[in-house]
Design an enzyme around this catalytic site. Sequence first.
Site, PDB file in Angstrom:
ATOM      1  N   ILE A 261    -133.185   5.031 -77.284  1.00 38.35           N
ATOM      2  CA  ILE A 261    -134.254   3.816 -77.263  1.00 38.35           C
ATOM      3  C   ILE A 261    -134.141   3.257 -75.918  1.00 38.35           C
ATOM      4  CG2 ILE A 261    -134.154   3.338 -79.772  1.00 38.35           C
ATOM      5  CD1 ILE A 261    -132.311   1.065 -79.471  1.00 38.35           C
TER       6      ILE A 261
ATOM      7  N   GLY B 176    -125.083   3.446 -82.905  1.00 33.77           N
ATOM      8  CA  GLY B 176    -125.344   4.626 -82.335  1.00 33.77           C
ATOM      9  C   GLY B 176    -124.667   5.571 -81.789  1.00 33.77           C
TER      10      GLY B 176
ATOM     11  N   ILE C 194    -115.312   4.385 -72.977  1.00 34.86           N
ATOM     12  CA  ILE C 194    -116.798   4.196 -72.383  1.00 34.86           C
ATOM     13  C   ILE C 194    -116.972   5.636 -72.128  1.00 34.86           C
ATOM     14  CG2 ILE C 194    -118.304   3.188 -70.655  1.00 34.86           C
ATOM     15  CD1 ILE C 194    -117.000   1.122 -72.689  1.00 34.86           C
TER      16      ILE C 194
ATOM     17  N   ASN D  13    -119.986   6.700 -71.029  1.00 38.21           N
ATOM     18  CA  ASN D  13    -120.448   6.929 -69.523  1.00 38.21           C
ATOM     19  C   ASN D  13    -120.628   5.498 -69.021  1.00 38.21           C
ATOM     20  OD1 ASN D  13    -122.615   7.151 -67.583  1.00 38.21           O
ATOM     21  ND2 ASN D  13    -123.612   8.691 -68.450  1.00 38.21           N
TER      22      ASN D  13
ATOM     23  N   GLN E 259    -126.623  -0.813 -70.486  1.00 36.48           N
ATOM     24  CA  GLN E 259    -126.849  -1.626 -71.525  1.00 36.48           C
ATOM     25  C   GLN E 259    -126.228  -3.000 -71.537  1.00 36.48           C
ATOM     26  OE1 GLN E 259    -127.889  -0.683 -74.842  1.00 36.48           O
ATOM     27  NE2 GLN E 259    -128.953   0.579 -73.151  1.00 36.48           N
TER      28      GLN E 259
ATOM     29  N   GLY F 228    -123.653  -1.794 -76.763  1.00 37.73           N
ATOM     30  CA  GLY F 228    -125.166  -2.137 -76.636  1.00 37.73           C
ATOM     31  C   GLY F 228    -125.340  -3.311 -77.022  1.00 37.73           C
ATOM     32  N   GLU F 229    -124.623  -3.951 -78.049  1.00 34.41           N
ATOM     33  CA  GLU F 229    -125.025  -5.169 -78.574  1.00 34.41           C
ATOM     34  C   GLU F 229    -123.882  -6.197 -77.951  1.00 34.41           C
ATOM     35  OE1 GLU F 229    -127.795  -4.298 -82.292  1.00 34.41           O
ATOM     36  OE2 GLU F 229    -125.796  -4.992 -82.852  1.00 34.41           O
TER      37      GLU F 229
END
Lengths: 736, 316
Positions: free
Chosen positions: A472, A515, A620, A622, A629, A695-696
């Site tokens: 996304i 994800g 991590i 990448n 993100q 990501g969040e």
Amino acid sequence: MKFDSAATTNPIDRLKVIGQPLDRIDGPLKTTGKAPYAYERHDIVADPAYGHVIGATIAKGRITAMDLSAAERAPGVLAVVTARNAGVLKKGNYNTAHLLGGPDIQHYHQAVALVVAESFEQARAAAHLVRIDYKAEPGRFDLHAAKGSATAPEPSDLTGPIDTHVGDFPRAFAQAAVRLDETYTTPDQSHAMMEPHATLASWEGDSLTVWTSNQMVAWSTGELATTLGIPPEKVRLISPYIGGGFGSKLFLRADVVLAALGARAAGRPVKVALQRPLIANNTTHRPATIQRVRLGAERDGTITAIGHESWSGDLEGGGPETAVGQTRLLYAGANRMTSMRLAVLDLPEGNAMRAPGEAPGLMALEIAMDEMAEKLGIDPVEFRIRNDTQVDPEHPERPFSARPFVQCLRLGAERFGWDRRNARPGQIRDGRWLIGLGMAAGFRNNLLAKSGARVRLDNLGVVTVETDMTDIGTGSYTIIAQTAAEMMGVPMEQVRVVLGDSSFPVSAGSGGQWGAASSTAGVYAACVKLREEVARKLSLNSADAEFVDGEVRVGNRSIRLQAAAAEGDLVAEDRMEYGDITEKMQQSTFAGHFVEVAVDSATGESRIRRMLAVCAAGRILNPKSARSQVIGAMTMGAGAALMEELAVDTRRGFFVNHDLVGYEVPVHADIPHQEVVFLDETDPMSTPLKAKGVGELGICGVGAAVANAIYNATGVRVRDYPITLDKHLDRLPDVA
Amino acid sequence: MRPFTYERATTPAEAAAAAAHTQGARFIAGGTNLLDLMKLQIETPPHLIDVNGLGLDNIEATEDGGLRIGALVSNTNLAADPRVRRDYGLLARALLAGASGQLRNKATTAGNLLQRTRCPYFYDTAQPCNKRQPGSGCAAIGGFTRQLGVIGTSDACIATHPSDMAVALRALDATVETVRADGATRSIPMADFHRLPGDTPHVETALETGELITSVVLPKPLGGRHIYRKVRDRASYAFALVSVGAVLQPDGTGRVALGGVAHKPWRGEAAESEMPRGANAVVGQLLAGARPTRENAFKITLVERTLASILVEAKG
Ligand SMILES: Cc1cc2nc3c(=O)[nH]c(=O)nc-3n(C[C@H](O)[C@H](O)[C@H](O)COP(=O)(O)OP(=O)(O)OC[C@H]3O[C@@H](n4cnc5c(N)ncnc54)[C@H](O)[C@@H]3O)c2cc1C
Ligand code: SF4
């Protein structure tokens, strides 16, 4: 493959490809405009018909009459789909209201018709010719007014328990030496992603293919079949490129259903993009909350009582915003309570938006922590450190798998120059600007979901990964390629990744920051199988084989990898599943957020000067895509703090500012300088890659860090988000 | 969007005549406002007259030391003109505070003056709105009014004029030059150009049907400090909550015009005589009789504090 004990050393740990800050492999497609989004599949259907969605113009009530005749006669019109002519439609599990409404109307801009025409312009013009009469009924549109009627919702997988109690909270709070009892509010928010919900639908006989923009391919394939009442195997859903979702595209939405119905009615492929002015009310949003936080502490800063209650609203049958979740886990304290209450509102349905629960929950809790630190006369960083816990405070037998929370805070304080903060607010000036520093904790659970993939090796040594995982804009393509490259010992250029097709193995999809870790674990599992296949084919012992530099090596023998596929492609498929490891241990991600703001002493405008996040989220995969993100999430957190709010018209029952002029999100000028630091960490309890979601995490806590910085600048505490100038203007110091 | 016919005019008089010819015809300049409104069917002109080829895109000196700005000069070019930057800093700053670089490249001087309100209910064709549909009522009154007007409002409409440029032109005492269908020309002072809503909020300016703006004239430079302060929730690309444009002279006198508070750029020459007594005195007069809503009452305080801050800046 089942993951049920700590990961040991495996090929990923070589870190030849994983952990490298590689450019996104889909980057060139995106920057040259060649990545085909759902609305642009000219390669597949050269000449589709176009659908224009009509939304209800009342919030609650009934359609009493509908006159389609003028629209049907209009130039180019092929069909007008309504609930009356669409056939039987069921409701899926993930949407609360029907995706095609009528005659009953459940919320403003609920879709009630689709006009299909030869051209977009014809469809749009004809849509204005549809006459609909409504009978409006009174509804409940005001969370504050409905708060008293809120009840305990049914618990579900998504909510967890509704109420929790540990020790004796009322007593401990009453007896605490220092107490805080404050109420905070967060508004309804819109995902405001760039790409609208869009779908191209095409039928072949009774089989349906949709090219769409959706984060969760398997969920939505099933939901589409359910809604249309057709077998799931008759539906194929393809969603390879997504122009942002933030949770708004987790579920099946009206664009998909209407495109499918429109294509059936018109007898040819139809594409539909939800018009921007419909998105705020037609789709889901993050629900507003009212949150009460009570903290009790000893004078030395030890929390003895921590209580967090949250009220939110949703349509009948909907769910709560789980804003108290983090409070169950973030800080120690012997006596605790949390509770969620849900009021029925007739506003559009609420649902997940980036870090549902934690994002608004931390906006409240982390102001409360700042206020309490001030009451105690303790530095806010130290206060949090003093109340760190290494176990789940509600279930002390559950340790955290890894919790370098204190390190995040300490490193952040050092990097940011926290020691330069003046604990007395309103003291620092730079010309006409009042300057303040603020911080907050970031916390987001690491959710894992089973995830599958198929990998193929061909005789050129190319490894192809297929999974219904989505990208996304997050970097899924790239980290999946990195995983396969690392596992198979090939360079990135030798890996092809194909995503977002329901004919591929079911993955975790993109949501809840699950994800990255989940989908790469699935690819890992499939690659382990492929390695075994390769070894078998080459008559090697797979346990000893090393896959490196395009070769398979055992001892001093080495064979080109593609030799294994000389007689035909080798294909392996597997998925990663999880044992009770997440029940035995708590897996979470952590951050320290630090923000400097300047508040115009005259106008009260708050402008961010710099932001720092120090994050701990396992390995991590990448650093470049992970950083993207986090800075994106920090930006969203800044928006939540300073400007984002769906304005509710509590008489008419809708979000009034339903376009991107009215619903402001940050622009570049709002976000001058961002720094992100990742702790060098691995979490072997998470997945074989020892990675967690990130990501969040980046949004969690940011809003409160901004709020606390504004308070430090002005000395005026605002507990009602967003912190727009009108909320502190009349309490600011006089203009010199 | 309704189907429409389209023509390109070649002279101002021809454009004005053409407009009188078809009822409901509209001129189209940059199209950055009109096309958006047409897509949403807030405006449904049956005929468009493209005025981009009229040669009205020059900025010339006038005989009495001012500037004549062609109606089609883009906001970008106007803000960048060295004479404007030197002598009419207020105008350059107001322009650059508006919209975005891409929009300013397309937006024109006349189009900017005639851009329509950003009242969110005006934009939702399902809601009653006297400005969009005369006599249908006003959904905003009693609703979400944070952005809307505080003074000069009526029971029919409380919308604001959203232009930044117009605030500067009002403070600078610009005049709008036009040509009518019969070829007659006239000059309209900025003070009289935009109207208050009254009972007819759909009538927004003094222009007659088909009347074409040919230019905007700035009188000779005023000197002084030119300050434009646009206050908004985000740092760029947002309409003003309020804006304050001021031209301040070393002797403490000056002019001030406001955006974001009324249906037109708001200025009161009488209030300006209070300038030496400070912002409180000026705004007390300038916004006397304001009728804010509960949600936008902060605008009064905001104007006063912003002007006070400008006065400090001008002294510094
Ligand atoms: C996203 C966005 C943000 C914006 N932000 C701001 C902002 O912050 N501040 C601000 O001030 N503005 C802002 N604007 C508005 C922008 O300034 C206007 O859209 C622009 O100035 C209109 O000029 P145009 O030439 O494109 O007008 P058009 O859209 O072509 O025309 C507008 C109106 O003027 C009429 N017209 C045009 N030329 C003439 C003429 N010569 N004689 C008579 N009538 C004429 C047209 O018939 C039409 O009714 C924003 C716009 C957008 C889309
Ligand atoms: S304030 Fe004016 S523009 Fe807004 S809804 Fe009312 S009449 Fe329409």
